[in-house]
Design an enzyme around this catalytic site. Structure first.
Site: not given
Ligand code: URA
Length: 273
Positions: A107
């Site tokens: 993310d």
């Molecule tokens: N899980 C998440 O919630 N975000 C990420 O970036 C990776 C794994």
């Protein structure tokens, strides 16, 4: 090797950027097995088809490259963003490595280890749901998880896209918590994650009332760690990926990328095949 679009083949072979390769194709300068191909949809089989530009054979370089990036917060995991947001492509030398792509995604707010490769077989192999490659995350969450919260994460919980696979989950204490705090807290980008929870004062309150958790997943659904921790009542304040399979981000400075060693690539290939 799988079939690939002609313009991608030409880009990967270093003849031109993908866009310029389209121009070269439309000018009728490209032949596949001796026949001119000027339409865009054409696919070729690397190694099996003979591709030439202006009569000169074009072969794919045998060498592939694989990098790890210590991703800061605030960068979107994509090689180009129509909305013009900062992308991870700016942090790796993408134009020097045609065909480079991120292996999965983090993310925008998540920091830590993100792999990139030009080796499609390796990248897709590592992401294949059946390979179950383990990824290790450190999270700062609101509150403290109870034993029963941890058990639910370990056994699998129902999210809106189905039951999660059993995961590793443990609270971090002592030196482990201090190390997690240093990794998450010292990350200027990650502090952006914390800022969104209300600025400095709120941040120290959250750190006092929050806790550090390690989560190890063998799958990779969208925002999975955040959704799992939310589901047990402990929303994520900041998230960092510490390891992908056997590789750790270690002391690679935030925002830096480095090429993997041959031994590291071999270890990944063993997981991906
Ligand atoms: N899980 C998440 O919630 N975000 C990420 O970036 C990776 C794994």
């Amino acid at each position: 090797m799988d079939e690939m679009r002609l313009q991608k083949y030409l880009a990967r072979a270093g003849v031109a950027s993908r866009r310029h390769a389209e121009v070269v194709i439309s000018e009728g300068r490209v032949t596949v097995n001796g026949a001119v191909v000027s339409e865009m949809g054409a696919k070729v089989r690397p190694g099996a088809d003979t591709v030439a530009v202006d009569g000169e054979p074009v072969v794919l370089p045998a060498e592939t490259v694989t990098f790890m990036l210590h991703k800061p917060a605030g960068y979107v995991t994509t090689m180009s963003d129509p909305q013009g947001r900062p992308t991870v492509a700016e942090l790796v030398d993408a134009s020097a490595y045609p065909g480079l792509f991120p292996v999965g995604r983090l993310d925008a707010d998540t920091t830590g280890l993100l792999l990139f490769t030009t080796d499609g077989e390796l990248g897709h192999g590592l992401l294949h749901p059946r390979r179950h490659v383990e990824k290790t995350y450190l999270a700062l969450v609101e509150g403290r998880l109870s034993e029963s919260d941890l058990r639910r994460l370990r056994e699998g919980i129902v999210l809106d896209d189905g039951l999660t696979l059993p995961a590793g989950a443990r609270m971090l204490a002592g030196d482990d918590a201090r190390r997690a705090a240093a990794l998450i807290g010292s990350d200027a980008g990650a502090s952006g994650q914390l800022q969104r929870h209300g600025g400095k004062r709120a941040r120290s309150a959250l750190e006092k009332h929050g806790s550090y958790v390690e989560v190890r997943l063998r799958e990779g659904r969208k925002r999975q760690v955040r959704r799992m921790l939310e589901a047990v009542g402990h929303p994520v304040i900041a998230l960092h990926r510490e390891a992908f399979g056997p590789l750790e981000v270690g002391d690679l400075p935030r925002g830096d990328a480095r090429r993997l060693t041959d031994a590291e690539v071999a270890a990944l290939k063993a997981l991906a095949s």
